[in-house]
Write an enzyme that holds these catalytic residues in place. Structure first.
Site, short mmCIF file in Angstrom:
data_model
loop_
_atom_site.label_atom_id
_atom_site.label_comp_id
_atom_site.label_asym_id
_atom_site.label_seq_id
_atom_site.Cartn_x
_atom_site.Cartn_y
_atom_site.Cartn_z
N LYS A 13 0.84 -1.21 0.00
CA LYS A 13 0.00 0.00 0.00
C LYS A 13 0.88 1.26 0.00
O LYS A 13 0.66 2.18 -0.79
CB LYS A 13 -0.91 0.03 1.24
CG LYS A 13 -1.82 -1.19 1.39
CD LYS A 13 -2.69 -1.10 2.63
CE LYS A 13 -1.94 -1.09 3.93
NZ LYS A 13 -1.21 -2.34 4.25
N ARG A 88 -9.19 0.93 9.37
CA ARG A 88 -8.63 -0.37 9.74
C ARG A 88 -9.69 -1.29 10.33
O ARG A 88 -9.43 -2.44 10.62
CB ARG A 88 -7.63 -0.09 10.80
CG ARG A 88 -6.21 -0.55 10.84
CD ARG A 88 -5.51 -0.95 9.64
NE ARG A 88 -4.20 -1.43 9.98
CZ ARG A 88 -3.08 -0.80 9.73
NH1 ARG A 88 -3.08 0.33 9.07
NH2 ARG A 88 -1.94 -1.33 10.09
N ARG A 127 11.91 -5.75 4.59
CA ARG A 127 11.65 -4.31 4.37
C ARG A 127 12.63 -3.43 5.15
O ARG A 127 12.96 -3.70 6.30
CB ARG A 127 10.23 -3.95 4.81
CG ARG A 127 9.99 -2.45 4.75
CD ARG A 127 8.56 -2.05 4.87
NE ARG A 127 7.93 -2.57 6.07
CZ ARG A 127 6.64 -2.43 6.32
NH1 ARG A 127 5.86 -1.83 5.45
NH2 ARG A 127 6.13 -2.91 7.43
N ARG A 154 11.83 -1.72 10.77
CA ARG A 154 10.78 -1.39 11.75
C ARG A 154 10.70 -2.45 12.85
O ARG A 154 10.85 -3.64 12.59
CB ARG A 154 9.43 -1.31 11.03
CG ARG A 154 9.16 0.05 10.44
CD ARG A 154 7.98 0.12 9.54
NE ARG A 154 6.77 -0.53 10.01
CZ ARG A 154 5.60 -0.47 9.37
NH1 ARG A 154 5.51 0.21 8.24
NH2 ARG A 154 4.54 -1.09 9.83
N ARG A 165 0.16 -9.36 13.24
CA ARG A 165 -0.44 -8.30 12.41
C ARG A 165 -1.33 -8.90 11.32
O ARG A 165 -2.38 -8.33 10.98
CB ARG A 165 0.67 -7.44 11.78
CG ARG A 165 1.33 -6.53 12.79
CD ARG A 165 2.64 -5.99 12.27
NE ARG A 165 2.50 -5.13 11.13
CZ ARG A 165 3.50 -4.86 10.28
NH1 ARG A 165 4.68 -5.40 10.45
NH2 ARG A 165 3.29 -4.06 9.26
#
Ligand code: AP5
Length: 208
Positions: A13, A88, A127, A154, A165
Site C-alpha cells: 500500500k 482499519r 523491508r 521497523r 499483524r
C-alpha cells in the site's frame, strides 16, 4: 482523487501510494507514518500508541480517528488524498464516511492490493525504511535511493509480530472489503507482481 488503499500489512500500500503521490501530487495520509512520527517525537499520542504498535495490535480508535479528520482538513488534502492504513476496522470506516459527508466529500475508490500471506512474511522481513524521508525499500537498499538517508528495520517487522499483524488484519480489517464492495467502491489489483506492473494496474483500476 479520494482513494482508500486496502490490503494486508506488507501488501504494498505504502509503495503504491508513494508512486501515486509522486505522479498526481495528492496527499499521502498514512496513519502508520503519522503514528511512527508521534512515537519518534515522544508526543503524548506517541507514548500512548507505542506499546500497541510494537505488539502489532491496532491503536485504539479514539487516538486515530480525530487525527485523520484533522489531516483531511489540511490544505494539501483538498486536491485529493490517498488513505493508507485507514480505515482499519468498521468503526473507522463509518467515522470516515461521516467526516467526509460533513466536508461535502466522498471516497472515489477503495482499492484492495491483494497478496498471499506467505509472500507478505518474506517481504516484511526484508523491508527497510528511510530514517530521513520515510522511503520504503528492501534489505538491498543500503542507503535511501531517494535522499541517501540511513535505512532501518521497523520494530514490528519481526517474524512473531508479523504473524500477529496478519491475524489482526484478517479479523478486523478484511471485513472492509465487503463494506466497500456493498457500496460499489471496491477495486482490486494483484499485488504479487513487480512494483511498476502493479502500479500500471492501480492506475487502470482507478481510471487514471
Ligand atoms: P502501518 O504502518 O499502516 O502498517 P501496515 O498496514 O501493517 O502496512 P505496512 O506499512 O506494513 O505495509 P504496506 O502495505 O504499506 O507495504 P509496503 O509498501 O511498505 O501500521 C503500523 C501499525 O500502526 C499498526 O500495526 C497499528 O499498530 C498502527 N496503526 C496504523 N494505522 C492504524 C489505524 N488506522 N488504526 C489503528 N492502528 C493503526 O511494502 C512492504 C515491503 O514490500 C517493502 O519492503 C516494499 O519494498 C516491498 N514491496 C512492495 N510492493 C512490492 C512488490 N510489488 N513486489 C515486491 N516487493 C514489494
Amino acid at each position: 482523487m479520494n482513494i482508500v488503499l486496502l490490503g494486508a500489512p506488507g501488501a504494498g500500500k505504502g509503495t503504491q501510494a508513494q508512486k501515486l503521490v509522486a505522479e498526481f501530487g495528492v496527499a499521502h495520509i498514512s496513519t502508520g507514518d503519522m503514528l511512527r512520527a508521534a512515537v519518534k517525537a515522544q508526543s503524548s499520542l506517541g507514548v500512548k500508541a507505542k506499546s500497541f504498535m510494537d505488539a502489532g495490535t491496532l491503536v485504539p480508535d479514539e487516538l486515530i480517528i480525530d487525527l485523520v479528520k484533522e489531516r483531511l482538513d489540511a490544505e494539501d488534502a483538498q486536491k485529493g488524498f490517498i488513505l493508507d492504513g485507514f480505515p482499519r476496522n468498521t468503526a473507522q470506516a463509518v467515522a470516515l464516511d461521516d467526516a467526509l459527508e460533513t466536508m461535502g466529500k466522498s471516497i472515489d475508490s477503495a482499492l484492495l492490493v491483494d497478496v498471499a500471506a506467505d509472500v507478505i512474511v518474506a517481504r516484511l522481513s526484508g523491508r527497510r525504511t528511510c530514517k530521513v524521508c520515510g522511503y520504503t525499500g528492501t534489505a538491498a537498499n543500503e542507503v535511501c535511493p531517494r535522499c541517501d538517508g540511513e535505512m532501518y528495520q521497523r520494530d514490528d517487522d519481526k517474524p512473531e509480530t508479523i504473524k500477529h499483524r496478519l491475524d489482526v488484519y484478517e479479523q478486523q480489517t478484511s471485513p472492509l472489503v465487503e463494506y466497500y464492495q456493498q457500496r460499489g467502491l471496491l477495486n482490486k489489483v494483484d499485488g504479487d507482481r513487480p512494483v511498476d506492473v502493479v502500479y500500471l494496474d492501480v492506475k487502470d483500476q482507478l481510471g487514471l
